[in-house]
Design a protein around this motif. Sequence first.
Motif, short mmCIF file in Angstrom:
data_model
loop_
_atom_site.label_atom_id
_atom_site.label_comp_id
_atom_site.label_asym_id
_atom_site.label_seq_id
_atom_site.Cartn_x
_atom_site.Cartn_y
_atom_site.Cartn_z
N ALA A 44 -4.60 20.50 -2.65
CA ALA A 44 -5.24 19.21 -2.45
C ALA A 44 -4.55 18.48 -1.30
CB ALA A 44 -5.17 18.37 -3.72
N ALA A 45 -5.33 17.71 -0.59
CA ALA A 45 -4.81 16.91 0.52
C ALA A 45 -5.13 15.45 0.27
CB ALA A 45 -5.42 17.38 1.83
N SER A 46 -4.15 14.61 0.59
CA SER A 46 -4.28 13.19 0.27
C SER A 46 -4.34 12.36 1.54
CB SER A 46 -3.07 12.75 -0.54
OG SER A 46 -3.05 11.35 -0.72
N SER A 47 -5.24 11.39 1.53
CA SER A 47 -5.26 10.41 2.62
C SER A 47 -5.23 9.02 2.01
CB SER A 47 -6.50 10.60 3.49
OG SER A 47 -7.67 10.53 2.72
N ARG A 48 -4.50 8.15 2.70
CA ARG A 48 -4.35 6.78 2.18
C ARG A 48 -5.51 5.93 2.67
NH1 ARG A 48 0.03 4.18 -0.04
NH2 ARG A 48 1.48 5.84 0.47
N ILE A 91 4.15 17.96 -0.96
CA ILE A 91 4.93 17.89 0.27
C ILE A 91 4.36 16.82 1.17
CG2 ILE A 91 3.60 19.73 1.43
CD1 ILE A 91 6.30 20.58 2.73
N SER A 92 5.23 16.03 1.74
CA SER A 92 4.81 15.03 2.71
C SER A 92 4.50 15.71 4.04
CB SER A 92 5.92 14.01 2.89
OG SER A 92 5.71 13.23 4.05
N SER A 93 3.61 15.10 4.80
CA SER A 93 3.25 15.68 6.09
C SER A 93 4.38 15.63 7.11
CB SER A 93 2.03 14.96 6.66
OG SER A 93 2.32 13.60 6.86
N SER A 107 -6.23 15.98 10.44
CA SER A 107 -4.83 15.68 10.77
C SER A 107 -4.32 14.39 10.13
CB SER A 107 -4.68 15.55 12.28
OG SER A 107 -5.05 16.74 12.92
N MET A 108 -5.21 13.61 9.54
CA MET A 108 -4.82 12.33 8.95
C MET A 108 -4.29 12.47 7.52
SD MET A 108 -5.24 10.38 11.40
CE MET A 108 -4.93 8.81 10.62
N PHE A 109 -4.39 13.66 6.94
CA PHE A 109 -3.83 13.84 5.61
C PHE A 109 -2.32 13.60 5.66
CE2 PHE A 109 -7.61 14.87 3.70
CZ PHE A 109 -8.20 16.04 4.12
N ASP A 110 -1.80 12.84 4.70
CA ASP A 110 -0.37 12.55 4.76
C ASP A 110 0.44 13.17 3.63
OD1 ASP A 110 -0.42 9.10 3.53
OD2 ASP A 110 -1.41 10.91 2.84
N TYR A 111 -0.23 13.74 2.64
CA TYR A 111 0.45 14.45 1.56
C TYR A 111 -0.40 15.63 1.17
CZ TYR A 111 4.56 11.97 -0.19
OH TYR A 111 5.82 11.46 -0.35
#
Lengths: 111, 115
Positions: B91-95, B50-52, B28-32
Motif C-alpha cells: 500500500a502507498a500513502s499520500s497525505r 517505510i517512509s519515502s 512520486s507523491m506517495f510519502d509512506y
Amino acid sequence: DVKVTQSSRYLVKRTGEKVFLECVQDMDHENMFWYRQDPGLGLRLIYFSYDVKMKEKGDIPEGYSVSREKKERFSLILESASTNQTSMYLCASSLGHPGYTFGSGTRLTVV
Amino acid sequence: DQQVKQNSPSLSVQEGRISILNCDYTNSMFDYFLWYKKYPAEGPTFLISISSIKDKNEDGRFTVFLNKSAKHLSLHIVPSQPGDSAVYFCAASSRLEGGSEKLVFGKGTKLTVNP
C-alpha cells in the motif's frame, strides 16, 4: 490497541434487499473507510469519511451509500443488493498517518 | 490506472528460505509505503512500513527496501515460516488536506511457504 468491529462476519441476503453493514471503532479516530476485496482485484475503496456527517466517494461507489452520524460508527448501505455485490467487505479506521486498522471483514453473499 | 502494482499474484517458497515480494508504484507523491498481511476470512493486519525518505526498514524477520529512483519496493521475509502463508498487500500513502491520508493498495501476492 485500536479495535475496529464489524457487526457480522457472514451475511446472506436476497437480490433487491437493502443491506446495512455496520462498523464501530473505539479509539476516537477521525477517518473511516469501506473497502471490498475480490480475488484478483485487491482492495478497492468504496467510500470514506474524515469527520462526522462527512463522506467522500472512493473508486467504486456505485450501488452503495454510507452514513456517519457518530464519530465511532460508519455504516455501508447497499440500496438494492445485487449478485455482483457478493464480496468481502472491510472497514478500516485511521488516526492520521500512516496506516489503517482494519476490522475482521464481512463476507456478504447475495443470492 | 493502477498506481500500485504487485505483478506476481502468487509466490511459493520452502520453509527456511527467503521470500521476496515486490511492488511498483507510479506516483512520486506517495510519502509512506506499507505492507499488510491477510489471512482468509480475516481483515488485513499491518506488517511493516517505510517512509519515502528512507531506503530500508527492518523488523525482526521482515525487511522492506525502497528504491525511489525505480519506484520499487520489496518485502523480504527471512527465514520464511509456514505461518507466513497469506496474501500480502502493498500500500502507498499520500497525505491529504487536513492531515488525513489515503491508502492505495496493490492487488496482493499470495505467499505459500511449504514445510
